[in-house]
Enzyme design. Structure first.
Site, mmCIF file in Angstrom:
data_model
loop_
_atom_site.group_PDB
_atom_site.id
_atom_site.type_symbol
_atom_site.label_atom_id
_atom_site.label_comp_id
_atom_site.label_asym_id
_atom_site.label_seq_id
_atom_site.Cartn_x
_atom_site.Cartn_y
_atom_site.Cartn_z
ATOM 1 N N ASP A 94 -8.239 3.310 1.416
ATOM 2 C CA ASP A 94 -7.323 3.672 2.496
ATOM 3 C C ASP A 94 -8.138 4.170 3.685
ATOM 4 O O ASP A 94 -8.819 5.190 3.590
ATOM 5 C CB ASP A 94 -6.364 4.758 2.020
ATOM 6 C CG ASP A 94 -5.226 5.008 2.989
ATOM 7 O OD1 ASP A 94 -5.309 4.569 4.162
ATOM 8 O OD2 ASP A 94 -4.243 5.647 2.574
ATOM 9 N N CYS A 104 -1.408 0.557 7.357
ATOM 10 C CA CYS A 104 -2.834 0.198 7.482
ATOM 11 C C CYS A 104 -3.171 -1.035 6.664
ATOM 12 O O CYS A 104 -3.303 -2.125 7.196
ATOM 13 C CB CYS A 104 -3.726 1.354 7.040
ATOM 14 S SG CYS A 104 -3.597 2.858 8.029
ATOM 15 N N ARG A 105 -3.339 -0.850 5.360
ATOM 16 C CA ARG A 105 -3.865 -1.910 4.504
ATOM 17 C C ARG A 105 -2.903 -3.071 4.295
ATOM 18 O O ARG A 105 -3.303 -4.236 4.448
ATOM 19 C CB ARG A 105 -4.278 -1.333 3.147
ATOM 20 C CG ARG A 105 -5.429 -0.360 3.253
ATOM 21 C CD ARG A 105 -5.680 0.334 1.949
ATOM 22 N NE ARG A 105 -4.580 1.259 1.645
ATOM 23 C CZ ARG A 105 -4.444 1.916 0.511
ATOM 24 N NH1 ARG A 105 -5.317 1.750 -0.453
ATOM 25 N NH2 ARG A 105 -3.439 2.756 0.328
ATOM 26 N N CYS A 157 0.869 -1.180 0.000
ATOM 27 C CA CYS A 157 0.000 0.000 0.000
ATOM 28 C C CYS A 157 0.906 1.229 0.000
ATOM 29 O O CYS A 157 2.085 1.129 -0.342
ATOM 30 C CB CYS A 157 -0.983 -0.017 1.178
ATOM 31 S SG CYS A 157 -0.260 0.159 2.820
ATOM 32 N N ASN A 197 2.385 1.559 4.334
ATOM 33 C CA ASN A 197 2.663 0.289 5.006
ATOM 34 C C ASN A 197 2.350 0.338 6.503
ATOM 35 O O ASN A 197 3.048 -0.257 7.309
ATOM 36 C CB ASN A 197 4.117 -0.144 4.754
ATOM 37 C CG ASN A 197 4.423 -1.564 5.183
ATOM 38 O OD1 ASN A 197 5.491 -1.826 5.710
ATOM 39 N ND2 ASN A 197 3.512 -2.486 4.962
#
Length: 170
Positions: A133, A21-22, A16, A19
């Site tokens: 996001d 959250c997702r 993402c 680096n």
């Protein structure tokens, strides 16, 4: 359907922007699914960001809390930025959205372009193309991301089983 010999281990990188959250959430979700399927010994998973904003930082607390509520521990995660060597090391590099996929396509050498995929391509039944996001959202947004990742990771696991003829252990 053509199959490919299974590398040992098969390496998958989730990507993402920052680096935090997702992609660490995807890494955690997929690791848990691999463990439940008794396939963790065959697949190595990691995550990275296309940007350098959060290098060395832990996952966003909201992502960590949402994952923990589902029995997924991402507390040891530390953000990193994708490196040139990742394109050589990983067999599959999975972007969370089209913007990060475009960045990966720009960075990726021609001989490794076939490794790049969009996360939600493994869950076409959802009709959703990108993992949104959740960074500027609230707890519901982090839960929704996990819902999407669980579906996409199930699809990825099934794709791996078909593409590499990975058998379910007895």
């Amino acid at each position: 359907m053509s199959t490919t010999p299974l590398p040992n281990p098969l390496r998958i990188l989730f990507v993402c922007l920052g680096n935090i959250c997702r992609s660490p959430s995807a890494e955690g979700v997929f690791r848990k699914q691999l463990e439940q399927a008794q396939l963790l010994h065959l697949v190595e998973v990691d995550s990275a960001g296309t940007a350098s904003y959060h290098i060395g930082e832990p996952a966003d607390r909201r992502a960590e809390d949402a994952a923990a509520r589902r029995g997924i521990d991402i507390s040891a995660h530390r953000a990193r930025q994708i490196h040139r060597k990742d394109f050589d090391t990983y067999h599959l590099i999975v972007a969370m959205d089209k913007s990060n996929l475009a960045t990966l396509k720009r960075l990726c050498p021609a001989e490794h372009q076939h490794k790049l995929r969009l996360m939600m391509s493994f869950a076409p039944e959802t009709g959703i193309e990108e993992v949104p996001d959740p960074y500027y959202g609230d707890d519901r947004d982090f839960e929704y991301v996990l819902d999407l990742l669980e579906k996409a990771c199930q699809g990825l696991l099934e794709w791996l089983r078909q593409h590499y003829l990975i058998q379910q252990p007895n």
